[in-house]
Design a protein around this motif. Structure first.
Motif, mmCIF file in Angstrom:
data_model
loop_
_atom_site.group_PDB
_atom_site.id
_atom_site.type_symbol
_atom_site.label_atom_id
_atom_site.label_comp_id
_atom_site.label_asym_id
_atom_site.label_seq_id
_atom_site.Cartn_x
_atom_site.Cartn_y
_atom_site.Cartn_z
ATOM 1 N N THR A 98 0.831 -1.208 0.000
ATOM 2 C CA THR A 98 0.000 0.000 0.000
ATOM 3 C C THR A 98 0.861 1.251 0.000
ATOM 4 O O THR A 98 0.618 2.193 -0.770
ATOM 5 N N ALA A 155 2.513 1.856 -3.345
ATOM 6 C CA ALA A 155 1.589 2.507 -4.281
ATOM 7 C C ALA A 155 1.418 3.981 -3.958
ATOM 8 O O ALA A 155 1.422 4.831 -4.858
ATOM 9 N N GLU A 156 1.267 4.311 -2.676
ATOM 10 C CA GLU A 156 1.072 5.708 -2.282
ATOM 11 C C GLU A 156 2.312 6.544 -2.599
ATOM 12 O O GLU A 156 2.200 7.723 -2.940
ATOM 13 N N GLU A 188 2.201 6.735 -6.681
ATOM 14 C CA GLU A 188 1.039 7.310 -7.362
ATOM 15 C C GLU A 188 0.069 8.044 -6.449
ATOM 16 O O GLU A 188 -0.898 8.632 -6.935
ATOM 17 N N GLY A 189 0.290 8.022 -5.129
ATOM 18 C CA GLY A 189 -0.710 8.543 -4.209
ATOM 19 C C GLY A 189 -0.262 9.724 -3.387
ATOM 20 O O GLY A 189 0.503 10.583 -3.838
ATOM 21 N N GLY A 210 -4.546 5.173 6.280
ATOM 22 C CA GLY A 210 -5.183 4.359 5.259
ATOM 23 C C GLY A 210 -6.199 3.416 5.868
ATOM 24 O O GLY A 210 -6.565 3.536 7.044
ATOM 25 N N ALA A 221 -4.809 8.560 3.097
ATOM 26 C CA ALA A 221 -4.150 7.959 1.943
ATOM 27 C C ALA A 221 -4.936 8.313 0.681
ATOM 28 O O ALA A 221 -6.156 8.508 0.720
ATOM 29 N N LEU A 237 -5.149 6.652 -2.458
ATOM 30 C CA LEU A 237 -5.629 5.668 -3.429
ATOM 31 C C LEU A 237 -6.775 4.810 -2.916
ATOM 32 O O LEU A 237 -7.259 3.943 -3.627
ATOM 33 N N GLU A 277 -8.025 0.612 -3.216
ATOM 34 C CA GLU A 277 -7.302 -0.029 -4.316
ATOM 35 C C GLU A 277 -5.785 0.095 -4.170
ATOM 36 O O GLU A 277 -5.039 -0.440 -5.004
ATOM 37 N N ALA A 278 -5.302 0.759 -3.127
ATOM 38 C CA ALA A 278 -3.862 0.970 -2.983
ATOM 39 C C ALA A 278 -3.105 -0.345 -2.901
ATOM 40 O O ALA A 278 -2.025 -0.495 -3.487
ATOM 41 N N GLY A 326 -0.193 -1.538 -5.427
ATOM 42 C CA GLY A 326 1.146 -1.842 -4.943
ATOM 43 C C GLY A 326 1.614 -3.226 -5.360
ATOM 44 O O GLY A 326 2.784 -3.427 -5.709
#
Length: 278
Positions: free
Chosen positions: A101, A104-105, A108-109, A223, A257, A259, A262-263, A267
């Motif tokens: 997670t 990904a953050e 893209e987050g 998150g 968070a 995303l 879906e984070a 990820g």
């Protein structure tokens, strides 16, 4: 190139496929009840022709073997990465869901462009992750970011529960509200403050203040399911952090968070694309 991300939670499995940089929609299935069914489901969701698959689990793994996954105890000690790789026909990389997670953050987050960040994932339990010098720090045993084991005021539960769920998780996870969370948040949005929500925010803020003070990150992300309640929890948390955090800890922004739910699967997909060095 075709990459697949799979996020295995306690109740659902999410999958995200990417073909030459183009992503499809996130698909969702119920978590099966046995190890063999899980292997079969992931292979079916991944489909043929994948170059690599990333799989997030709600627990720790080592050398491709789940070690501590309380929500799915029947995976523990089984060679999951090997069995999935054989079923899928591609390399499979396992990761702790909190780590994926935050990966990904950071890409893209809400932590994009940051060199350091803390994720506190608050749902039915509490997990998280730590970003150091732009990389997710996984720890010596793959469990860095297990914030649920922080000391906490107000932790309750029998000894058997304490063996599987740490003090901070018992005090400040969504489960600590005994199912009343959505109603309390809705009441707060309608202007009806409830002392129970205030007390919960104080317990949640206690751990966030400790992390912000001890680690001094650029940002703290909240998150999990509670991220959606940060419009009402955020001001309450900030008020408590202003009292209990260090001077620099009080300066660390605490934000939801970016995303959402879906984070984790994003990820997992990124881990498949990046490789072992994610």
């Amino acid at each position: 190139m075709r990459h697949v991300g799979v996020d295995v939670g306690g109740t659902s499995v999410r999958v995200l496929r990417e073909q030459d940089g183009t992503r499809g929609p996130v698909a969702r299935r119920d978590v099966p009840g046995s190890y063999e069914e899980l292997v079969e489901l992931v292979a079916d969701l991944a489909g043929p022709g994948a170059d690599a698959v990333g799989v997030g689990l709600p627990g720790t793994s080592a050398d491709g073997v789940p070690r501590f996954v309380p929500a799915l105890p029947w995976t523990q000690g089984r060679p999951l990465a090997r069995d999935l790789a054989e079923a899928v026909g591609a390399p499979v990389r396992l990761g702790l869901d909190g780590h994926l997670t935050l990966l990904a953050e950071s890409v893209e987050g809400a932590a994009k462009g940051r060199r350091s960040a803390v994720l506190v994932a608050v749902g039915t339990g509490i997990g998280g992750a730590l970003l150091v010098d732009g990389r997710v720090w996984r720890g010596a045993h793959g469990s860095a970011g297990s914030w649920g084991w922080l000391p906490a005021t107000g932790a309750s539960g029998a000894a058997a529960e304490a063996a599987a769920h740490g003090p901070y998780e018992r005090a400040a996870s969504g489960s600590a509200l005994a199912g009343r969370g959505p109603a309390l948040v809705a009441a707060a949005r309608a202007g009806r403050a409830d002392p129970e929500l205030e007390a919960y925010a104080a317990r949640l803020a206690e751990g966030i203040a400790a992390l912000a003070s001890a680690l001094d990150p650029e940002i703290v992300l909240v998150g999990g399911g509670m991220a959606d309640a940060m419009d009402v929890l955020g001001p309450l948390i900030a008020r408590h952090i202003a009292v209990s955090a260090s001077p620099d800890g009080r300066r660390v922004p605490v934000v939801p968070a970016g995303l959402g739910s879906e984070a984790g699967v994003v990820g997992a997909l990124l881990a498949a694309r990046i490789g072992e060095d994610w």
